[in-house]
Design a protein around this motif. Sequence first.
Motif, PDB file in Angstrom:
ATOM      1  N   THR A  46       4.339 -47.322  98.947  1.00  0.00           N
ATOM      2  CA  THR A  46       3.913 -46.139  98.200  1.00  0.00           C
ATOM      3  C   THR A  46       2.887 -45.346  98.982  1.00  0.00           C
ATOM      4  O   THR A  46       2.956 -44.108  99.053  1.00  0.00           O
ATOM      5  CB  THR A  46       3.343 -46.554  96.836  1.00  0.00           C
ATOM      6  N   LEU A  47       1.929 -46.030  99.600  1.00  0.00           N
ATOM      7  CA  LEU A  47       0.897 -45.337 100.367  1.00  0.00           C
ATOM      8  C   LEU A  47       1.472 -44.720 101.645  1.00  0.00           C
ATOM      9  O   LEU A  47       1.054 -43.632 102.054  1.00  0.00           O
ATOM     10  CB  LEU A  47      -0.244 -46.294 100.707  1.00  0.00           C
ATOM     11  N   ALA A  48       2.437 -45.408 102.260  1.00  0.00           N
ATOM     12  CA  ALA A  48       3.067 -44.847 103.455  1.00  0.00           C
ATOM     13  C   ALA A  48       3.802 -43.551 103.118  1.00  0.00           C
ATOM     14  O   ALA A  48       3.730 -42.565 103.869  1.00  0.00           O
ATOM     15  CB  ALA A  48       4.015 -45.861 104.075  1.00  0.00           C
ATOM     16  N   GLU A  49       4.496 -43.540 101.984  1.00  0.00           N
ATOM     17  CA  GLU A  49       5.199 -42.332 101.565  1.00  0.00           C
ATOM     18  C   GLU A  49       4.224 -41.223 101.213  1.00  0.00           C
ATOM     19  O   GLU A  49       4.439 -40.055 101.558  1.00  0.00           O
ATOM     20  CB  GLU A  49       6.110 -42.656 100.378  1.00  0.00           C
ATOM     21  N   PHE A  50       3.150 -41.562 100.522  1.00  0.00           N
ATOM     22  CA  PHE A  50       2.119 -40.583 100.187  1.00  0.00           C
ATOM     23  C   PHE A  50       1.517 -39.978 101.459  1.00  0.00           C
ATOM     24  O   PHE A  50       1.237 -38.776 101.529  1.00  0.00           O
ATOM     25  CB  PHE A  50       1.028 -41.255  99.350  1.00  0.00           C
ATOM     26  N   GLY A  51       1.347 -40.807 102.477  1.00  0.00           N
ATOM     27  CA  GLY A  51       0.725 -40.361 103.720  1.00  0.00           C
ATOM     28  C   GLY A  51       1.536 -39.347 104.488  1.00  0.00           C
ATOM     29  O   GLY A  51       0.992 -38.627 105.343  1.00  0.00           O
ATOM     30  N   THR A  52       2.830 -39.253 104.206  1.00  0.00           N
ATOM     31  CA  THR A  52       3.660 -38.281 104.931  1.00  0.00           C
ATOM     32  C   THR A  52       3.274 -36.841 104.592  1.00  0.00           C
ATOM     33  O   THR A  52       3.646 -35.917 105.323  1.00  0.00           O
ATOM     34  CB  THR A  52       5.154 -38.485 104.623  1.00  0.00           C
ATOM     35  N   GLN A  53       2.534 -36.635 103.501  1.00  0.00           N
ATOM     36  CA  GLN A  53       2.114 -35.292 103.100  1.00  0.00           C
ATOM     37  C   GLN A  53       0.746 -34.913 103.673  1.00  0.00           C
ATOM     38  O   GLN A  53       0.272 -33.810 103.423  1.00  0.00           O
ATOM     39  CB  GLN A  53       2.011 -35.219 101.576  1.00  0.00           C
ATOM     40  N   PHE A  54       0.144 -35.805 104.417  1.00  0.00           N
ATOM     41  CA  PHE A  54      -1.278 -35.669 104.729  1.00  0.00           C
ATOM     42  C   PHE A  54      -1.590 -34.668 105.832  1.00  0.00           C
ATOM     43  O   PHE A  54      -2.468 -33.823 105.687  1.00  0.00           O
ATOM     44  CB  PHE A  54      -1.833 -37.045 105.120  1.00  0.00           C
ATOM     45  N   PHE A  55      -0.905 -34.777 106.943  1.00  0.00           N
ATOM     46  CA  PHE A  55      -1.253 -33.978 108.122  1.00  0.00           C
ATOM     47  C   PHE A  55      -0.181 -32.933 108.430  1.00  0.00           C
ATOM     48  O   PHE A  55       1.003 -33.160 108.221  1.00  0.00           O
ATOM     49  CB  PHE A  55      -1.435 -34.881 109.345  1.00  0.00           C
ATOM     50  N   LEU A  82      -4.897 -49.432 103.300  1.00  0.00           N
ATOM     51  CA  LEU A  82      -4.572 -50.775 102.841  1.00  0.00           C
ATOM     52  C   LEU A  82      -5.778 -51.704 102.828  1.00  0.00           C
ATOM     53  O   LEU A  82      -5.712 -52.798 102.267  1.00  0.00           O
ATOM     54  CB  LEU A  82      -3.458 -51.367 103.704  1.00  0.00           C
ATOM     55  N   GLU A  83      -6.896 -51.274 103.427  1.00  0.00           N
ATOM     56  CA  GLU A  83      -8.118 -52.076 103.360  1.00  0.00           C
ATOM     57  C   GLU A  83      -8.711 -52.077 101.955  1.00  0.00           C
ATOM     58  O   GLU A  83      -9.489 -52.963 101.598  1.00  0.00           O
ATOM     59  CB  GLU A  83      -9.165 -51.543 104.347  1.00  0.00           C
ATOM     60  N   ALA A  84      -8.361 -51.089 101.156  1.00  0.00           N
ATOM     61  CA  ALA A  84      -8.896 -50.996  99.800  1.00  0.00           C
ATOM     62  C   ALA A  84      -8.325 -52.102  98.928  1.00  0.00           C
ATOM     63  O   ALA A  84      -7.247 -52.650  99.192  1.00  0.00           O
ATOM     64  CB  ALA A  84      -8.558 -49.630  99.195  1.00  0.00           C
ATOM     65  N   SER A  85      -9.034 -52.419  97.864  1.00  0.00           N
ATOM     66  CA  SER A  85      -8.497 -53.364  96.881  1.00  0.00           C
ATOM     67  C   SER A  85      -7.369 -52.697  96.112  1.00  0.00           C
ATOM     68  O   SER A  85      -7.378 -51.482  95.884  1.00  0.00           O
ATOM     69  CB  SER A  85      -9.599 -53.801  95.916  1.00  0.00           C
ATOM     70  N   GLY A  86      -6.393 -53.500  95.690  1.00  0.00           N
ATOM     71  CA  GLY A  86      -5.299 -52.944  94.907  1.00  0.00           C
ATOM     72  C   GLY A  86      -5.780 -52.383  93.583  1.00  0.00           C
ATOM     73  O   GLY A  86      -5.431 -51.258  93.202  1.00  0.00           O
ATOM     74  N   HIS A  87      -6.624 -53.125  92.881  1.00  0.00           N
ATOM     75  CA  HIS A  87      -7.084 -52.650  91.571  1.00  0.00           C
ATOM     76  C   HIS A  87      -8.010 -51.448  91.698  1.00  0.00           C
ATOM     77  O   HIS A  87      -7.969 -50.545  90.874  1.00  0.00           O
ATOM     78  CB  HIS A  87      -7.763 -53.778  90.784  1.00  0.00           C
ATOM     79  N   GLY A  88      -8.845 -51.403  92.763  1.00  0.00           N
ATOM     80  CA  GLY A  88      -9.696 -50.237  92.974  1.00  0.00           C
ATOM     81  C   GLY A  88      -8.879 -48.999  93.278  1.00  0.00           C
ATOM     82  O   GLY A  88      -9.184 -47.893  92.810  1.00  0.00           O
ATOM     83  N   THR A  89      -7.797 -49.179  94.045  1.00  0.00           N
ATOM     84  CA  THR A  89      -6.895 -48.079  94.345  1.00  0.00           C
ATOM     85  C   THR A  89      -6.289 -47.511  93.060  1.00  0.00           C
ATOM     86  O   THR A  89      -6.224 -46.289  92.869  1.00  0.00           O
ATOM     87  CB  THR A  89      -5.773 -48.566  95.289  1.00  0.00           C
ATOM     88  N   ILE A  90      -5.890 -48.397  92.164  1.00  0.00           N
ATOM     89  CA  ILE A  90      -5.278 -47.966  90.902  1.00  0.00           C
ATOM     90  C   ILE A  90      -6.312 -47.334  89.978  1.00  0.00           C
ATOM     91  O   ILE A  90      -6.089 -46.248  89.418  1.00  0.00           O
ATOM     92  CB  ILE A  90      -4.589 -49.159  90.216  1.00  0.00           C
ATOM     93  N   ARG A  91      -7.456 -47.980  89.797  1.00  0.00           N
ATOM     94  CA  ARG A  91      -8.474 -47.455  88.871  1.00  0.00           C
ATOM     95  C   ARG A  91      -8.984 -46.090  89.329  1.00  0.00           C
ATOM     96  O   ARG A  91      -9.191 -45.188  88.510  1.00  0.00           O
ATOM     97  CB  ARG A  91      -9.649 -48.430  88.772  1.00  0.00           C
ATOM     98  N   ALA A  92      -9.192 -45.918  90.631  1.00  0.00           N
ATOM     99  CA  ALA A  92      -9.671 -44.631  91.129  1.00  0.00           C
ATOM    100  C   ALA A  92      -8.605 -43.559  90.973  1.00  0.00           C
ATOM    101  O   ALA A  92      -8.916 -42.391  90.705  1.00  0.00           O
ATOM    102  CB  ALA A  92     -10.095 -44.749  92.590  1.00  0.00           C
TER     103      ALA A  92
END
Length: 269
Positions: A156-165, A182-192
């Motif tokens: 999901t993050l790899a796909e999201f990243g295709t819009q970045f640059f 991917l260094e972030a916590s999974g739950h922190g990524t979701i809650r934020a």
Amino acid sequence: MGYYVNVEENVNVFVEDIGQGKPVVFIHGWPLSHKMYEYQFNALPAYGYRCIGIDLRGFGKSDRPFDDYSYDRMADDIRAVVDALSLENFALVGFSMGGPICIRYMTRHQGHQANKLVLLGAAAPSFTQRENYPYGSTKEEVDTLIHGMYRDRPKTLAEFGTQFFESNVSEPFKEWFTGLNLEASGHGTIRALEALRDEDLRGELADIQAKTYIFHGKKDQICPFEFATIMHDHIPNSQLIPFEESGHGLFYDELEYFNTKLVEVLLVD
């Protein structure tokens, strides 16, 4: 130099502190860490700036509590770091999600010790569409992204990243940048991400008293340029600085120009 600052009971956030001189506090975007500012930290200390990069709770090297990733809580974490380091007359810089968190700091804490605000591709005033605000993602689109975090976060993050640059970044750079996510916590990524979906700062933009500089890519596919024009219209004493050839990752899409403009606004009294 890196160290931890206690922001509440049993929660410490990681701080990278590089250089000497005028302090500049950097707040990263979702779901990154202070490391995203590597190419700014490489340059700014030579101009007499102390670069202070904070990993928000749940991200980078900071502690990872399960609950409370609201803008209020993360703004309070910034206040705890500012007080712990006895910072005065610092510039506050926020990218993407870090932008609205910095705005909340300026309004919730009355700009405590900050004399300047720099918003970079900020996910503000609202990341999601609302009544009389047809900009950004729909709440349903963010819910789909959240669902992807529960099922396959790397994909999901790899796909999201295709819009970045917008620029042609190298494959090794893409891999490094995805690794920061991917260094972030999974739950922190979701809650934020839930906070990004739900928070709305439109009613507080006029309360920002510090000089504000709005850097925004004209080709931003994640936080459309309309965000920047709305902020500029409603934040007193603000200046809009468009980046014609940049997408969301303006700090790297137009790296040399970005660093030049950042030093220029930091020099302004």
